[in-house]
Design an enzyme around this catalytic site. Structure first.
Site, PDB file in Angstrom:
ATOM      1  N   LEU A 177       6.710   3.188   1.313  1.00 17.35           N
ATOM      2  CA  LEU A 177       7.568   2.009   1.458  1.00 17.35           C
ATOM      3  C   LEU A 177       8.740   2.251   2.400  1.00 17.35           C
ATOM      4  CD1 LEU A 177       7.579   0.927  -2.300  1.00 17.35           C
ATOM      5  CD2 LEU A 177       6.068   0.141  -0.462  1.00 17.35           C
ATOM      6  N   HIS A 222       9.416  -3.445   3.253  1.00 16.86           N
ATOM      7  CA  HIS A 222       8.942  -3.688   1.878  1.00 16.86           C
ATOM      8  C   HIS A 222      10.121  -4.015   0.958  1.00 16.86           C
ATOM      9  CE1 HIS A 222       5.716  -0.782   3.365  1.00 16.86           C
ATOM     10  NE2 HIS A 222       4.988  -1.818   2.990  1.00 16.86           N
ATOM     11  N   ASP A 235       2.436  -9.177   8.730  1.00 20.14           N
ATOM     12  CA  ASP A 235       0.983  -9.364   8.703  1.00 20.14           C
ATOM     13  C   ASP A 235       0.738 -10.873   8.639  1.00 20.14           C
ATOM     14  OD1 ASP A 235      -0.201  -6.423   8.066  1.00 20.14           O
ATOM     15  OD2 ASP A 235       1.738  -6.717   7.104  1.00 20.14           O
ATOM     16  N   SER A 293       6.610  -0.206  10.029  1.00 18.64           N
ATOM     17  CA  SER A 293       5.247  -0.110   9.513  1.00 18.64           C
ATOM     18  C   SER A 293       5.037   1.291   8.969  1.00 18.64           C
ATOM     19  CB  SER A 293       4.244  -0.351  10.649  1.00 18.64           C
ATOM     20  OG  SER A 293       2.947   0.072  10.250  1.00 18.64           O
ATOM     21  N   MET A 317       0.840  -1.209   0.000  1.00 19.31           N
ATOM     22  CA  MET A 317       0.000   0.000   0.000  1.00 19.31           C
ATOM     23  C   MET A 317       0.872   1.254   0.000  1.00 19.31           C
ATOM     24  SD  MET A 317      -3.427  -0.905   2.075  1.00 19.31           S
ATOM     25  CE  MET A 317      -2.783  -0.663   3.715  1.00 19.31           C
TER      26      MET A 317
HETATM   27  P1  AMP Z   1       1.522  -2.869   3.488  1.00 20.22           P
HETATM   28  O1  AMP Z   1       2.074  -1.844   2.545  1.00 20.22           O
HETATM   29  O2  AMP Z   1       1.559  -2.478   4.918  1.00 20.22           O
HETATM   30  O3  AMP Z   1       0.198  -3.396   3.028  1.00 20.22           O
HETATM   31  O4  AMP Z   1       2.519  -4.109   3.394  1.00 20.22           O
HETATM   32  C1  AMP Z   1       2.847  -4.690   2.166  1.00 20.22           C
HETATM   33  C2  AMP Z   1       3.637  -5.939   2.406  1.00 20.22           C
HETATM   34  O5  AMP Z   1       4.814  -5.616   3.123  1.00 20.22           O
HETATM   35  C3  AMP Z   1       2.878  -6.989   3.250  1.00 20.22           C
HETATM   36  O6  AMP Z   1       3.169  -8.283   2.748  1.00 20.22           O
HETATM   37  C4  AMP Z   1       3.452  -6.775   4.613  1.00 20.22           C
HETATM   38  O7  AMP Z   1       3.380  -7.918   5.432  1.00 20.22           O
HETATM   39  C5  AMP Z   1       4.885  -6.432   4.288  1.00 20.22           C
HETATM   40  N1  AMP Z   1       5.516  -5.709   5.379  1.00 20.22           N
HETATM   41  C6  AMP Z   1       5.089  -4.582   5.988  1.00 20.22           C
HETATM   42  N2  AMP Z   1       5.900  -4.252   7.004  1.00 20.22           N
HETATM   43  C7  AMP Z   1       6.865  -5.203   7.050  1.00 20.22           C
HETATM   44  C8  AMP Z   1       7.996  -5.446   7.907  1.00 20.22           C
HETATM   45  N3  AMP Z   1       8.288  -4.642   8.908  1.00 20.22           N
HETATM   46  N4  AMP Z   1       8.753  -6.537   7.651  1.00 20.22           N
HETATM   47  C9  AMP Z   1       8.456  -7.385   6.632  1.00 20.22           C
HETATM   48  N5  AMP Z   1       7.412  -7.212   5.793  1.00 20.22           N
HETATM   49  C10 AMP Z   1       6.620  -6.146   6.010  1.00 20.22           C
END
Ligand code: AMP
Length: 276
Positions: free
Chosen positions: A31, A35, A146, A181, A28
């Site tokens: 980044l 990510h 997640d 995050s 989303m």
């Molecule tokens: P998001 O942009 O938050 O929807 O996350 C996109 C992808 O990045 C998802 O597969 C998340 O699980 C992964 N992700 C987010 N934060 C982390 C993190 N700290 N470590 C590893 N993967 C992450």
């Protein structure tokens, strides 16, 4: 790196590369290094690496942060390029007008984040199913950050026979231990400091020799400093069912509020899970 903004253009790009291995990292945006680690994890396994950035309205509840979700298109392009992405797929709208389909995984979505965010995982599985079709990926990576989402997607792919290998990506933390995050940007300095109690609680449970789950959870709860704990649970690593004794691969997961910001974190417990 190519930037694609239209779903139809993404599908055309993918169909021209039908016989090559396309990998996808769905995100989303806003980044960070978590990510980027997912991109690096599969870069060498694919011919083409696609990163999608789309703040998916279907997975936000009416009271959630869809409108204020942080965005940084330039920074995202920079991160993707640095991690070796070939395509940044950044649609302003992913759904055709009159969209009426929903993909639901049952059971796995009832507890944990599914209990406090009704409908959230239906939004996730629906967007991921559409992305998989548009991008034509054979490999997709999802972060263990997640964890419930990862297991829900894995189930969807199995149940529907989607020809996509799901790769789990290890959770990346900041130097002080806070799970990276996009939502960390909402935290005040004092909230961020208090949020460090989340990983401390999880790792205290992980490193304990105690096997009784109720005892482990009391230990964890006593460590957490949050405005509200949505849940702190230890569950079976695959079925996500609550456990009473730590006698199999398990996961300790927490969701907690700091002001209006909801943070999640988790850690592996018990014997190691063999990923299949
Ligand atoms: P998001 O942009 O938050 O929807 O996350 C996109 C992808 O990045 C998802 O597969 C998340 O699980 C992964 N992700 C987010 N934060 C982390 C993190 N700290 N470590 C590893 N993967 C992450």
């Amino acid at each position: 790196m190519e930037v694609i903004r239209e779903p139809a253009a993404m599908a055309d790009w993918a169909s021209e590369r039908r016989n090559q291995v396309i990998g996808l990292v769905p995100t989303m945006g806003f980044l960070h290094d978590g990510h980027a680690s997912l991109m690096r994890l599969i870069r060498s396994q694919v011919d083409h690496l696609v990163v999608s950035v789309y703040v998916n309205p279907l997975q936000f509840g009416p009271q959630e942060d869809l409108d204020r979700y942080p965005r940084d298109a330039m920074g995202d392009a920079h991160t993707c390029e640095g991690a070796g992405a070939d395509v940044l797929f950044m649609p302003s709208n992913l759904y055709p007008s009159g969209f009426k389909t929903s993909v639901s995984v049952h059971g796995l979505v009832d507890g944990l984040c599914g209990a406090t965010r009704p409908g959230h995982f239906d939004g996730v599985t629906t967007v991921v199913a559409r992305l998989f079709h548009l991008v034509g990926c054979r490999i997709a990576v999802f972060g263990e950050k997640d964890y419930q989402q990862l297991m829900v997607i894995r189930q969807m792919v199995r149940d529907l026979g989607m020809p996509v290998r799901i790769v789990p990506g290890p959770l990346v933390r900041d130097a002080d231990g806070l799970a990276l995050s996009s939502r960390n940007t909402y935290l005040s300095a004092s909230e961020r400091q208090r949020a460090l109690s989340l990983h401390r609680a999880l790792f205290a449970m992980r490193h304990s020799s105690e096997r009784e789950v109720t005892t482990l959870l009391s230990m964890g709860r006593a460590t957490i400093d949050a405005d509200r704990i949505d849940y702190l649970e230890i569950v079976d690593a695959v079925s996500l069912e609550p456990l009473s004794v730590l006698d199999r691969p398990a996961r300790a997961l927490v969701a907690a509020m700091y002001g209006t910001t909801r943070l999640i974190d988790n850690v592996a417990m018990g014997p190691e899970l063999r990923w299949t």
